[in-house]
Structures are given as structure tokens and as C-alpha cells.
Design an enzyme around this catalytic site. Sequence first.
Site, PDB file in Angstrom:
ATOM      1  N   ASN A  35      -5.294   7.166   3.874  1.00 58.37           N
ATOM      2  CA  ASN A  35      -5.040   6.155   4.931  1.00 58.37           C
ATOM      3  C   ASN A  35      -3.570   6.554   5.445  1.00 58.37           C
ATOM      4  OD1 ASN A  35      -6.003   4.002   6.820  1.00 58.37           O
ATOM      5  ND2 ASN A  35      -3.886   3.405   6.080  1.00 58.37           N
ATOM      6  N   GLU A  36      -3.504   7.045   6.578  1.00 60.63           N
ATOM      7  CA  GLU A  36      -2.249   7.363   7.370  1.00 60.63           C
ATOM      8  C   GLU A  36      -1.102   7.813   6.404  1.00 60.63           C
ATOM      9  OE1 GLU A  36      -1.473   3.213   9.154  1.00 60.63           O
ATOM     10  OE2 GLU A  36      -2.685   3.671  10.637  1.00 60.63           O
ATOM     11  N   TRP A  78       1.700  -6.430  13.029  1.00 64.55           N
ATOM     12  CA  TRP A  78       2.757  -6.163  12.696  1.00 64.55           C
ATOM     13  C   TRP A  78       3.906  -5.781  13.885  1.00 64.55           C
ATOM     14  CZ3 TRP A  78       2.867  -1.463  15.060  1.00 64.55           C
ATOM     15  CH2 TRP A  78       1.747  -0.746  15.013  1.00 64.55           C
ATOM     16  N   ARG A 130       0.721  -1.209   0.099  1.00 66.46           N
ATOM     17  CA  ARG A 130       0.042   0.041  -0.031  1.00 66.46           C
ATOM     18  C   ARG A 130       0.881   1.303   0.092  1.00 66.46           C
ATOM     19  NH1 ARG A 130      -2.306   0.379   6.247  1.00 66.46           N
ATOM     20  NH2 ARG A 130      -0.286   1.447   7.101  1.00 66.46           N
ATOM     21  N   GLU A 158      -2.738  -8.700   7.096  1.00 69.36           N
ATOM     22  CA  GLU A 158      -3.010  -8.460   8.545  1.00 69.36           C
ATOM     23  C   GLU A 158      -4.110  -9.685   8.903  1.00 69.36           C
ATOM     24  OE1 GLU A 158      -2.711  -3.743   9.571  1.00 69.36           O
ATOM     25  OE2 GLU A 158      -3.958  -4.182   7.739  1.00 69.36           O
ATOM     26  N   LYS A 159      -3.878 -10.768   8.431  1.00 73.17           N
ATOM     27  CA  LYS A 159      -4.762 -11.603   8.953  1.00 73.17           C
ATOM     28  C   LYS A 159      -4.563 -12.315  10.189  1.00 73.17           C
ATOM     29  CE  LYS A 159      -2.066 -15.117   6.549  1.00 73.17           C
ATOM     30  NZ  LYS A 159      -1.454 -14.200   5.496  1.00 73.17           N
ATOM     31  N   PHE A 160      -3.692 -11.766  10.881  1.00 73.30           N
ATOM     32  CA  PHE A 160      -3.386 -12.142  12.207  1.00 73.30           C
ATOM     33  C   PHE A 160      -3.668 -11.152  13.193  1.00 73.30           C
ATOM     34  CE2 PHE A 160      -0.813 -15.393  10.158  1.00 73.30           C
ATOM     35  CZ  PHE A 160      -1.588 -16.626  10.305  1.00 73.30           C
ATOM     36  N   HIS A 161      -4.223  -9.837  12.689  1.00 66.45           N
ATOM     37  CA  HIS A 161      -4.444  -8.650  13.355  1.00 66.45           C
ATOM     38  C   HIS A 161      -5.760  -9.143  14.040  1.00 66.45           C
ATOM     39  CE1 HIS A 161      -5.347  -4.468  14.528  1.00 66.45           C
ATOM     40  NE2 HIS A 161      -4.105  -4.123  14.140  1.00 66.45           N
ATOM     41  N   GLU A 185      -8.617   4.301  14.966  1.00 69.13           N
ATOM     42  CA  GLU A 185      -8.593   2.989  14.858  1.00 69.13           C
ATOM     43  C   GLU A 185      -7.459   2.610  16.264  1.00 69.13           C
ATOM     44  OE1 GLU A 185      -6.152   1.592  11.727  1.00 69.13           O
ATOM     45  OE2 GLU A 185      -7.167   2.661  10.057  1.00 69.13           O
TER      46      GLU A 185
END
Length: 656
Positions: free
Chosen positions: A144-145, A307, A106, A347-350, A299
Site C-alpha cells: 500500500n502506497e 490527515w 503502518r 482514520e476514523k474521521f476520514h 482511492e
Amino acid sequence: MAGIAFGGDYNPEQWPREVQEEDVRLMREAGVTLVSLGIFAWALLEPAEGRYEFGWLDEIVDRLHANGVAVNMGTPTAAPPPWFTRKHPDSLPVTREGRRVGSGGREHACSSHPAFRQATADLVTRLAEHYGDHPAVVMWHVHNEYGAPLGECYCDASVAAWRDWLQARYATLDALNDAWGTTFWGQRYGDWAEIDAPRWSHTVVNPAQRLDYARFANDEHRGHFLLQKRLLAGKPVTTNFAGTVNCKSMDLWTWAADVDVVANDHYLDAERPDNHIHLAMSADLSRSLAGGGPWLLMEHSTGAVSWQRRGIAKRPGEMRRNSLAHVARGSDSVMFFQWRASRFGAEKFHSAMVPHAGTDSAIWRDVVRLGAEVGRLAEVAGARVTAEVAIVWDWESYWALELEWRPSAELRFLERVEAYYEALWREHVTVDFVHPSADLTRYRLVVVPSSYLLTEGAAKNLQRHVEDGGTLVVSYFSGIVDEHDAVHPGAYPGVLREVLGLSVEEFHPLRENETVTLTRLNLSAAAMGRPGSARSWSERVRPAGARTVRSFVTGPDAGFPAVTRHRLGAGTAWYVATAPDDLRELLATIAADAGVARPAELPDTLEMVHRGPYVFLINHADGSVRVPGVTGEELITGASFTGEVPAGGVCVVRTP
């Protein structure tokens, strides 16, 4: 919106229709009132150049609206689609080391690139036309950010924009050469085309040039934001700051004037034992950027963050404490990344509001409970936090201090800011952050922990605060250089010599792990406290009107002042020439001398914040805490406050 908004980032494009339909049912169960939508959906909204497909998103927006959930509509410019990158490969950013960034992540387009700006304008124009009047869309969420992970870009488009920026700033090459001190190392420029970006080199690059490039990069990202804001008129426009405390690359004082509402992302550093204090600092800085008014927590996480070095889950009650601590310090929302945990992607483990374990999980039960509690706090929305103490925070000083070849590797901007903030937090002192040129009249005490770069005008502002009756505390290595990173004329600390009533002959940074001994604090005939120790820094202070109240006993400056106090006009200026281990005790003494109100007999594990007539009591200890002197209705339970905050608990009391 009424009350405290509750919800998070919603990415329905990752899920089939049956899951999307389940989402709105669960959102009602959890009390969700606001979601951020479409933030990374450019490739779906414009699958090919000039071909727009809004139908799939229309269905989702209408479904949310029918279920009472408002939309914070994103502009997905942080994720340019593959067709754009293929057509404009030179839009991919270039690092300072000269490496072209790849796609597949991104933030992979340069904010200065003309084609990226044109594609941005085309897409945002269509979004504004399509959703600007939809009753579900209550605000716009741009990009975003900004600055994370893309801060500075060194591509050809950036260099061209950089030269234009310099000509607008300096007008003439003589002015630029004077500002940058280009007679050093023979760098004097005779043509604008000779000026390159300050790329990586085998030795140190001109620090004034580096500092200006940081300003330029900030302005280019702001320009990309403002391009979109102009196209989104009619509803509030914001962008989510990438963590106020940790977002080094963006000068958020400049951004605060651009957004209609300040919004911040905060992710708890799970491995820090003091992470709740770091959270409070981020929230206080967010509120300060909002001018003391309400802001939005856009957020944070329900649990582990994917991360970080270790994805450590939050302990029981920690998510609730984190969320309500932000509300205590001025947030009018509790928002998460994200609504439903992703099955794929980076980010699937977020953690998420709906975790992979589904609704039969502790996280989901905690989310539902928190949603109900946030609903009971609706009347808090809009209330303001007031503070008697301010800490000076300046991103330009942050940038300048952390360039190469400073006197010590331990000179880091956040290190002293966090030290002073933590000491005040443990003394139950609520803090605002201020730019050094801000109006300081409402503060009893102003702390300057890390202002290496300080302009003459800002120094005069601090001096007026003292002369008018305020108290000032300055830490070492402040007031050293001007806005071009040039040392102020004369002895250190430059523009602060007069207000502090002293000069510094020489810096004596200490070796790693070296400590020095200090005398007791001597404010009257009888010395106070105990002898102490200090680390990192020592210097040769020569009073010129200031009184020595603490001295070095050992080290290179034994016998010379370590802490001084200077009466000037109606106020007092203190100088701390080292990093004392008993900083909390020293600041408590200074705060008392300044007349700063502090609650007595409370443990430093209890967080106590006044927001209007509401007192937030957050217990970070494993045992219950008695809080004397606070009476009224406890909003979460609806009962009268008993004076006790349970272990790990939160109470919000409406005082009479």
C-alpha cells in the site's frame, strides 16, 4: 472487468457479521462492482508465524462474489504484525537523523531487511495458492502506497544493501569517486566498507551521494514489489501509487514498467482554491505513466480527509466532479477510501462511502447517484485521451533540485510545473507528462519547466524535437547539472545552450516579494500585450542566435533578455528567464504559434477533455455555461446535449 469499476477499500474485519451482511446489500444499491480487500489484514491472516487463517476471509470473498462484487485482493505487507516486529526489532526503519521508527502505525518494516522479505514471500505464496483461482479475485493489489510515509531507510540492512547496489552500479571505487566528485571536501573512498548512507550531518552531505541514495531507496521498494509480483502470476498485479504528483520519493517512471496496470490514489487538498486543477494534473500524470492508456483511480475521498490540517467537507457536487474528472482523463475506475467509515483507529474521521451518519445522509445519496452514473458511462472504458502538448517531468530532477544549497529557496520542483500546467489548463489545453528521454514526435509543443538535472542524451532528444519542427519552451534553472549533480561544462544552461541559442552568465535570484518589470512581447514590428511583471528569478542572458522578444526593464538584469525565441531546423525553442505574472498569456501566444488546437470563447472555469469520441464538460462555476460546437448524446441523461452545462455540473457527450 466491463465498464468503469466503482467501489473502494473494504475492511470488513473491523465489523461484526450483521454489518458485513448489510454491506453487500448496500453495495448492490450503490452499484459497487469492485472492492480492494485485505490490505492491512496480515495480523489476522497470519496471527502467529507460519499459522495461516483464511477462513474468515473466505467467507467474505464468497459473499462478495455471490453478490456480483469483484475483488482486488491486497497483500498486507504494509502492516507487519506485532509478532514479526517483536521477533525482528531491527526491521523497524531508521530515519536519516538516526531515530528508530516505532510500531503501531503502518509501513514499519524496512524493504531491504532479509527477514521482512522472507516473511513477505511466505505470506504471499500462501495467498497466491489460496486465492489465485478464485473467480471473485480479478487482480492483485500489492502492499500500500510505497514511499508513503516510508521513503528512505538508514538501518544496518539498508546500508548493507546500499553498498551492494553501489558495487553493481559503479563496479569500481574509482568510478564511484569520479561520479561523486569526492575530491571535494576530501571524501575520496578507498574501500567499499568506508561508504555509509548519507545520514544527517551538521552541514551539507555530498549531493551526488544523496541523489544516488534516493535512487537506491526507490529500487529497494521496487525490489520488494517485484518479489511479490513474481509470486502472483496469472492475474494482473498492481500497487497503488501514493499520489502521482505528491509522491516525491518514488520514481514512478520506473514503477510504471513493473505494474500490469497503473493505479493512483488522489486526495483533494481541500484548502487549495485551485485543487480541481491539481487533481487534473495528478490524473494526467497517471495517464502518462500508463503510456496514454487507461489507468485506475484506486482511492479518493467522498468528503473530508482526516490527515490534512483541516478536514474540510466537499461542497455539493464536488465529489461527483472530482470522480468524473478522473474518468475524463483516462481512469477506468472510481474508487474510494473507504467503503464504511471506521469507528476506531487513525482514520476514523476520514469520509467514506457509508459515513457514520449512515444511509440517511447526503454523502450516501450522492454515492448511490454517482454509482448509477458511472454505470451509464460503461462504454467510455478503454477510450484514450490524446494530447498535443507535453510537460517534461523527471523524478530525478525533483530529487536533485530540492537538495540543500541551491541559489534560491523558491526553487521548488512543483512550483514551476504547477505554474505552467495551470496556465495551459486555463487555456483548455490537455497535457501529457513525459520523461525527458521519451519519444516526442506526436507533440506540437513540449514544455520544460523544472529540469534542473538533464542528461546530455535527454537534451539531444529535446533538440531533435525542435529540429524536426516542434516547439520547445524552457523555464529558468533547467539543464544545469548531469545525472551526478555535477554542473555541465561551460556556461549555463549547460546542455541546452545550443537548442536555446543563448548562454546565461550569472543567476540573479530576487529577494522575497521583490518584483521586476518586463517589456511587452515583441514578436513582430508591433509589440503585443502589455508590459508585465515577474518575480523570484532574474538572470543575465546573452543571446547566441536567439532573438530577444521580451526584456527586463528593472532589476539586476535591466536591458537584458527575459524571453527569447530561437529558430533551429524546422522548429522553435523559447526560453523564459523569470517567473512572469502573465505566464498564461505568454503560453497562449506560444501555443498558437505552435499550432496547438484550443477551443475559443470558453471560460476558464469549464474543464473540457476529449477521451476518444467522448467530450467531458465539467463546470466549476456557480453559473451555467454555454459550450458551442459540441453535439451528440449526453450519456448520463441519455438525451441530446443542449449545449449548456449547469452550474457545478458534468456532461459527457458522445460526439458523432
